[in-house]
Every structure is written in structure tokens, then in C-alpha cells.
Design an enzyme around this catalytic site. Structure first.
Site, PDB file in Angstrom:
ATOM      1  CB  SER A  76       1.914  -3.980  -0.222  1.00 39.95           C
ATOM      2  OG  SER A  76       3.311  -3.988  -0.091  1.00 39.95           O
ATOM      3  CG  ASP A 125      16.396   2.481 -20.373  1.00 41.30           C
ATOM      4  OD1 ASP A 125      16.308   1.708 -19.387  1.00 41.30           O
ATOM      5  OD2 ASP A 125      16.303   2.086 -21.550  1.00 41.30           O
ATOM      6  CG  HIS A 146       2.856  -4.337   4.895  1.00 46.05           C
ATOM      7  ND1 HIS A 146       3.110  -3.084   4.388  1.00 46.05           N
ATOM      8  CD2 HIS A 146       2.748  -5.156   3.814  1.00 46.05           C
ATOM      9  CE1 HIS A 146       3.159  -3.138   3.073  1.00 46.05           C
ATOM     10  NE2 HIS A 146       2.932  -4.378   2.701  1.00 46.05           N
TER      11      HIS A 146
END
Length: 432
Positions: free
Chosen positions: A143, A357, A410
């Protein structure tokens, strides 16, 4: 170092020191913890290293008991390092108890900006040089660990022998808005599949949500259970047994008490354990930041994009007859109001959401020239990671071999025993 044994294994606690900011190596240092695991039959052998990077963000490496899940397969040929990524597990923690020592919200947000995949990979390289004497190692990323492994390939492939990714090939250029715009339809499919399996849960979920809308109970530990928080239990639906766990939780929701019908203590305890971020606050604080690249703030993308999918609005659902839709892997501003483990971090989280940023995480040109053997398990209709985005990334990384499967969810690397890991190793060795 401290060594000890479990059946068939020798485990060693290892501690490392790395800079908080790798661009200021002489500045503040933080601790990292890793658990070395090796087969007791081969503990003295000169074995190659395998580094395991857990999913998340914000989770320490899984605590195995013996040769569970994929670990039994791994120790057949590797010396394994289960690394607690910075801020997690037994590494220097970052949470509501420690962050106030940094100063106010601005200082806390600046500190937390050092806990993304870019810093984690630089930690890994520092650890590798200390641990292996400079030898390359294999990385297994589950993951978010796969996101880190992809960044590793982009920035420090010289440290990598092979890379194995399970459920964690990120989109290289998707913005957070894109991530959630693709996620909500997947979540809805998982909820519909759950209700098809357990149709009795349609009425149960609506009944619980209606009760919460009226009463807003405070759970043990101080968690305020709102309808929206209740919906977030749907995060379980992307795992192999998540639908069953959600069903068993719902069937125990109400009890006839002395004052009439109320939520059972057992339900409240289970929900509190399932929803609290106390053990992994970085998951909430940094969840959208793991997708951020460039000057565009995340700005609570999951919350904003959710407005494009009104079928997830609990209040509107309760005025009609439609089934209540659970949500999945998304973090919202209200999480920092209802969860006492997150309330002290609310202002820092808000500052991170407005930050513009963020350095780029992936280098498509370098990935296109990749020479490290890479294999990835891509789980069909994965609820947490967009399959289409994963396959697009797979086409970008030179030499990467994929195994696309709907046999597992998953968490397939854990639930398959050693089968997923075995398959990935065969792929990188051209044996499959």
C-alpha cells in the site's frame, strides 16, 4: 541490540539514528526502530536483506507472531527488516503527546512536513548503509509502502536489488482531487456489494445513522459519534474480511436498556476502537499530503470532492429511502473535531492542508529508464488505490511486471499466506 526467539525465528531489535531533515544532516536527529527477523535454521548464514515497508501513512511495521502471512516465505531466503517508519511504532513518535514540545501549530506543521515518502526513503538509505555494509537490498512495499518503494526507484535505485509492490503502485501525477474523484465511485461499489451480501444491513445502518443524528453520543474515550463518523466505518470494506466485520458490528448495535432503545456498550467499544486515530495519528494528519506535489494545496480534497457525490450525504439520505452509503479511505476536517486524539493537531493539520510547497515525489523519466527488477500485485477494483492509475504507472516503469488479480483484496499479501510474495518473486526472476 537485543535478540530473542519465536518458534522457528530469531528476532533482533535494531535502533538507528537519522537526521530529521536529511538536507541538514548535522541538525536534529531522530530514532528509527527496526525488527530483524531470520529463520532460526539460517540465523548464522550470509543472507540478502529484505526491507518491509508497511502501508499507511502512519502505521508501524506489522507485529507478527511467528511465521505469519508472508513472513514465513520471506525467511526461507532473506534476512528481513520490519521497519517502523519515522514517527510510528517504536521510532521517535509524532502525535498529540509529543508535538506540542515543538511549539505552536506552525512549528508542528513544519515538523510534520518531514514525514512523507521522500524522507522515509532517505531514512531507508541511511539504514541500508549501516546494516548491509552497502549491499543492495530487496524492498517489499504494501500500500503506502509501495508509494515509498516507487519514490525509492525514482531517487535512489542504486540501493535496490529488487522491488516488490502489493496494492501500492501510485499514480505519478494525480492530484489529491483526482485521487478522491476516482475513489468515491469505487467506495460506492464496495458498499453496494456489502449490501448485496448482507441486505439486512441496509435497515440497520440507516437506523444507527438516524439515532446518531438525534443523539450524537460520546463514545468511551471521548470520540463523538456523528453520522459522518459512522459512515467512515466503510474503510473496512476494502479488505478481505471487512464486509463480514462490518456486518457483525452492525448486528450488535442496539440494546433495550432501562431508558428504552440505546446503542449497546459492546457496539460503542468496537466502534471506538475502529474509528480512533490514537494509535496512528499521522494517517489522518498526512493522508492527503502523501499525494501532494507542487504548489497546489490539498485544501481538504476529500471533503471538497465529496460534495460532487451527494449520494454520500447522510442527512439527505435519511430524508429519503435510499441506503446509507459508507465512506472509505478519506480524512475530513471534522475528524479533528470528533476524535480526541486529533483535536490538539487540528491547527497543524489545517496548515498542512494550505501548504503549497510540496516537492515532487516521482521522476517519470528516471522510472522510464529503470534497471531494477520490479514486480507489482495490482488488485482488481482495489478500494484504496486506483487500479487504472496503478496500471498507467506500471506502463511507465521500465521492466515492471504486473500481476492483476481479483482473487484477493488490498490486504492480499497478508491474507494469502506466502502466495502473493511467492508470485512476485517468481515474476522478478522470470520464473513466471
Amino acid at each position: 541490540m537485543t535478540s530473542y526467539r519465536q518458534p522457528g525465528l530469531v528476532l533482533t531489535d535494531r535502533h538507528f539514528t537519522v537526521p530529521l531533515d536529511h538536507d541538514a544532516p548535522s541538525g536534529e536527529q531522530i530514532r528509527l526502530y527496526g525488527r530483524e527477523v531470520v529463520s532460526s535454521a539460517r540465523s548464522g548464514a550470509d543472507l540478502p536483506w529484505l526491507l518491509y515497508l508497511e502501508g499507511g501513512p502512519g502505521f508501524g511495521a506489522r507485529r507478527f507472531h511467528g511465521k505469519q502471512a508472508w513472513l514465513g516465505r520471506a525467511v526461507q531466503e532473506f534476512r528481513v527488516l520490519l521497519l517502523d517508519q519515522r514517527g510510528t511504532g517504536l521510532s521517535t513518535p509524532a502525535n498529540r503527546q509529543t508535538l506540542p514540545s515543538r511549539g505552536g501549530p506552525d512549528a508542528q506543521a513544519d515538523h510534520l512536513a518531514h514525514f512523507r515518502a521522500d524522507s522515509i526513503v532517505r531514512d531507508c538509505e541511511a539504514v541500508r548503509r549501516q546494516l548491509t555494509g552497502g549491499a543492495r537490498w530487496t524492498v517489499l512495499g504494501q500500500s503506502f509502502g509501495g508509494f515509498c518503494a516507487t519514490h525509492y526507484l525514482s531517487t535512489a535505485p542504486e540501493g535496490l536489488r529488487t522491488v516488490l509492490i502489493t496494492g501500492g503502485l501510485p499514480s505519478l501525477d494525480a492530484r489529491p482531487d483526482d485521487v478522491y474523484r476516482a475513489a468515491y465511485p469505487r467506495i460506492q461499489r464496495k458498499v453496494e456489494a456489502h449490501y448485496a451480501r448482507y441486505p439486512q444491513d441496509i435497515e440497520r445502518a440507516r437506523r444507527v445513522a438516524a439515532h446518531l443524528a438525534e443523539h450524537r453520543p460520546v463514545l468511551p474515550g471521548g470520540y463523538v459519534l456523528t453520522p459522518e463518523a459512522f459512515q467512515s466505518l466503510g474503510i473496512q470494506l476494502g479488505t478481505s474480511d471487512g464486509s463480514h466485520r462490518l456486518h457483525f458490528l452492525l448486528e450488535n448495535a442496539f440494546i433495550d436498556g432501562a431508558r428504552g432503545e440505546e446503542l449497546s456498550d459492546a457496539f460503542q467499544e468496537d466502534v471506538s476502537a475502529a474509528l480512533s486515530f490514537a494509535a496512528h495519528p499521522l494517517y489522518a494528519v498526512l493522508h492527503e499530503a502523501i499525494y501532494a506535489q507542487g504548489e497546489v494545496p490539498t485544501a481538504w480534497a476529500a471533503e471538497r470532492v465529496r460534495a460532487e457525490f451527494p449520494q454520500f450525504d447522510a442527512a439527505k439520505t435519511l430524508t429519503g429511502d435510499d441506503p446509507l452509503l459508507f465512506t472509505g479511505e478519506s480524512v475530513h476536517p471534522w475528524h479533528f473535531e470528533v476524535d480526541p486524539a486529533l483535536r490538539p493537531l487540528r491547527e497543524a493539520a489545517e496548515l498542512l492542508a494550505t501548504r503549497g510547497d510540496w516537492p515532487a515525489l516521482y521522476d517519470a523519466e528516471r522510472l522510464a529508464a529503470n534497471e531494477v527488477p520490479v514486480a507489482a500485485a495490482v488488485f482488481h477494483d482495489d478500494m484504496y488505490v486506483d487500479t487504472a492509475g496503478s496500471l498507467a504507472t506500471a506502463r511507465t516503469i521500465r521492466g515492471l511486471r504486473t500481476w492483476v488479480t481479483d482473487e484477493y483484496e488490498h490486504d492480499g499479501v497478508r491474507t494469502s499466506g506466502g502466495r502473493v510474495l511467492d508470485r512476485l518473486l517468481a515474476l522478478v526472476r522470470d520464473e513466471a
